[in-house]
Enzyme design. Structure first.
Site, PDB file in Angstrom:
ATOM      1  N   GLU A   1      63.188  28.261 -45.468  1.00 32.53           N
ATOM      2  CA  GLU A   1      62.250  27.158 -45.202  1.00 32.53           C
ATOM      3  C   GLU A   1      62.445  26.026 -46.196  1.00 32.53           C
ATOM      4  OE1 GLU A   1      60.791  26.928 -42.474  1.00 32.53           O
ATOM      5  OE2 GLU A   1      61.156  29.004 -41.886  1.00 32.53           O
TER       6      GLU A   1
ATOM      7  N   ASP B   1      67.129  28.566 -34.729  1.00 27.49           N
ATOM      8  CA  ASP B   1      67.554  27.235 -35.187  1.00 27.49           C
ATOM      9  C   ASP B   1      68.891  26.851 -34.556  1.00 27.49           C
ATOM     10  OD1 ASP B   1      65.386  27.083 -36.842  1.00 27.49           O
ATOM     11  OD2 ASP B   1      66.450  27.806 -38.617  1.00 27.49           O
TER      12      ASP B   1
HETATM   13 ZN    ZN Z   1      64.682  27.926 -39.560  1.00 32.12          ZN
END
Ligand code: ZN
Ligand code: ADP
Ligand code: MG
Length: 607
Positions: free
Chosen positions: A429, A504
């Site tokens: 993150e 992602d």
């Molecule tokens: Zn991510």
């Protein structure tokens, strides 16, 4: 349920009444002894009888000792005659006073006609009437009724379910457009007199949750006409052959109730391009669609029935639906802008007590991209949260934390990470956040967290500062780097990749392909689109169609997609290695606190 109980009570009372009336006639008061004619004859011979009253077949016998008895004579013969047959002494009979009482007018009618014949008829009639009423009310509630169309009906008298334009915030242009329809439904004569034709069908188009259903309902509320509501998916669920029958039924019922509105929600569920389905299409859907077209062609333009329909996929609608005389009017609904969001929040906060510090404008600023439904949900979630903490009023903090809940799903605090996992999640993150904060054209980071939320194990929340309608190539390219920031942070720090980055990567690839194939953002391939849109492919329409470009171009596309991702990856890697110290700082803060808010994150970035 309440209605059922009421009916039951009414029927019960009727029963009691009727049986009461019956018993009144069958026996009056304390019943005297019943004797046979033979006994009566005997008593007369014994000179015990004083007086006899004859009422039809029943005899009331008054004895000399002040008691009375009853007896029944035969219907065919007179009393004297009968008694003689039973051996009464004529002389003794003459001493008995016999009076014949004519069954009196109303009592006779009541006893012989009304109670046995008319009353049951009346009761049956009443019962049927109740059933009908019940069925009509049922139709307003949850469907069926005497029409088999499954449409829900909202009658103008039904104040609770009515809504008006005042309940719909924003959507000014759409309201203006629909005002015309309201006007027509209110006073059709005006339009007919001047020879104007009002459109039969109006299609509301807009993203999910922007208030299409709400607005359609408000039109009927404004015009004070019945509102027939059915959703496209409900049509499709029905059995073969019934879909078109139900359609016919719906339109017939509507015509009887005109002026009125038929509202077909989620029209795309039935109105998809025909022949688009896999394996020859969906027969049932086609029949239903055809029937709708037939019905719409069949009714007079000014018959007072206006068909409203809603869809968020106008691109996949059958072109036959959009021809003149059908849904030829189209009303676009947009996601709310900041002012509209404030209005929507006001509407939904109206009935909820809020503290003085609640600033809906600020909330509207923080929620770009939210639909009306999201905002309604946000306010409701906040109220739930406040109630659970036994607060009497909703506070600003409840509203703000609901933003994230609506965006990302509820926090899963029980989803506990091991120390190693926590470290990986923190760097992942921190990677996203650092890359985002280092590039100039990305949305500002609002929050970074490694608390699992909805589907995500952790999240970096970025929100635009303003409503955006257009996106530039630069923004997209930077966004690719941000998406890859998590992946490369793991790689740079641990020299290892985990499954946490899977989602992602999917988003990255998808975005890169869109840049090249849909937005014409590749320098090499230029301003072209390639292939049918994914949605069409998804629906099966293009499943057998060849792609509209050559193998050579396909290779070029792949190459371009690769390049976009490669460049983005390099940029991300560069930031992460150059600012490694900062990355460690953010990650360590995350491990310690699990969540970093905007202000704290910005302070970290400056340090
Ligand atoms: Zn991510
Ligand atoms: P759609 O049919 O476009 O998907 P809905 O009309 O069902 O959206 O909207 C869902 C809910 O969101 C509504 O019931 C209402 O509470 C809220 N909402 C959406 N748009 C608005 C708006 N413009 N004003 C007030 N509330 C809205
Ligand atoms: Mg809807």
């Amino acid at each position: 349920m309440k209605g059922l109980l009421k009916n039951f009570l009414i029927i019960l009372i009727l029963f009691i009444l009727v049986s009461g009336i019956f018993s009144m006639f069958s026996s009056s008061g304390k019943s005297p002894a019943e004797i046979s004619l033979t006994e009566l004859a005997q008593q007369i011979n014994d000179e015990k009888v004083n007086k006899i009253t004859v009422k039809d077949q029943s005899l009331e016998v008054f004895l000399k000792d002040e008691t009375s008895e009853v007896a029944t004579k035969e219907a065919e013969s007179g009393l004297t005659e009968s008694l003689k047959n039973y051996g009464v002494d004529t002389t003794k009979l003459q001493k008995v006073a016999i009076t014949v009482e004519q069954a009196s007018g109303w009592k006779y009618w009541l006893g012989n006609v009304i109670v046995p014949f008319l009353l049951p008829l009346l009761i049956m009639g009443l019962f049927l009437w109740f059933m009908m009423r019940q069925a009509k009310q049922g139709a307003g509630g949850q469907g069926f009724g005497f029409t088999k169309s499954l449409a829900r009906i909202i009658m103008p008298e039904d104040k609770k379910q009515q809504s008006s334009f005042a309940d719909v915030a924003g959507l000014k242009e759409a309201k203006q457009e629909l005002d015309e329809v309201v006007d027509f439904l209110k006073s059709p004569e005006k339009f007919i007199a001047i020879g104007a034709k009002i459109p039969k069908g109006v299609l509301l188009i807009g993203p999910p949750g922007c208030g299409k259903t709400l607005l359609a309902r408000a039109v009927s509320g404004e015009a004070k006409v019945p509102f027939f509501h059915i959703s496209g998916s409900e049509f499709v669920e029905l059995f073969v052959g019934v879909g078109s029958a139900r359609t016919r039924d719906l339109f017939q019922t509507a015509k009887k109730n005109s002026p009125c509105i038929i509202f077909i929600d989620e029209l795309d569920a039935i109105g998809r391009q025909r022949g688009a389905g896999l394996g020859g299409g969906h027969d049932e859907r086609e029949q239903t669609l055809n029937q709708i077209l037939v019905e719409m062609d069949g009714f007079e333009p000014n018959s007072g029935v206006v068909v409203l329909a809603a869809t968020n996929r106008p691109d996949i609608l059958d072109t036959a639906l959009l021809r003149p005389g059908r849904f030829d009017r189209r009303v676009m609904l947009d996601l709310p802008d900041i002012n509209d969001r404030e209005e929507i929040l006001k509407i939904h906060a109206k009935n909820k007590p809020v503290t003085a510090d609640v600033n809906l404008r600020q909330l509207a600023e923080r929620t770009p991209g939210f639909s009306g439904a999201d905002l309604a949900n946000l306010v409701n979630e906040a109220a739930i949260a406040a109630a659970r903490q036994n607060k009497k009023e909703v506070e600003m903090i409840d509203l703000i934390s609901s933003i994230e809940k609506v965006l990302l799903g509820p926090e899963r605090k029980s989803h506990i990470l091991s120390t190693d996992e926590k470290k990986i999640a923190a760097y992942h993150e921190a990677g996203h956040a650092l890359v985002a904060a280092s590039l100039p054209h990305t949305d500002p980071v609002r929050k970074v967290s490694i608390i699992a939320r909805g589907q995500a194990a952790g999240y970096t929340l970025k929100l635009p500062e303003f409503d955006k309608h257009l996106h530039s190539k630069t923004e997209f390219v930077e966004e690719l780097s941000v998406l890859l920031g998590g992946y490369y942070a793991e790689k740079v720090v641990f020299n290892e990749i985990t499954t946490g980055a899977g989602n992602d990567l999917e988003k990255t690839t998808d975005l890169a392909r869109r840049l090249v194939m849909r937005y014409g953002m590749s320098d090499k391939l230029g301003p072209r689109t390639f292939g049918e849109t994914e949605d069409m492919v998804f629906l099966g329409k293009e499943i057998t169609t060849e792609k509209n470009y050559s193998e050579k171009v396909a290779q070029d596309i792949d190459k371009e997609v690769f390049d976009f991702i490669d460049n983005a990856a390099k940029a991300a890697q560069k930031i992460l290695t150059e600012k490694r110290a900062l990355l460690d700082k953010i990650a360590n803060r995350l491990i310690e606190k699990e969540t970093i808010e905007k202000e704290e994150f910005e302070a970290l970035m400056k340090s």
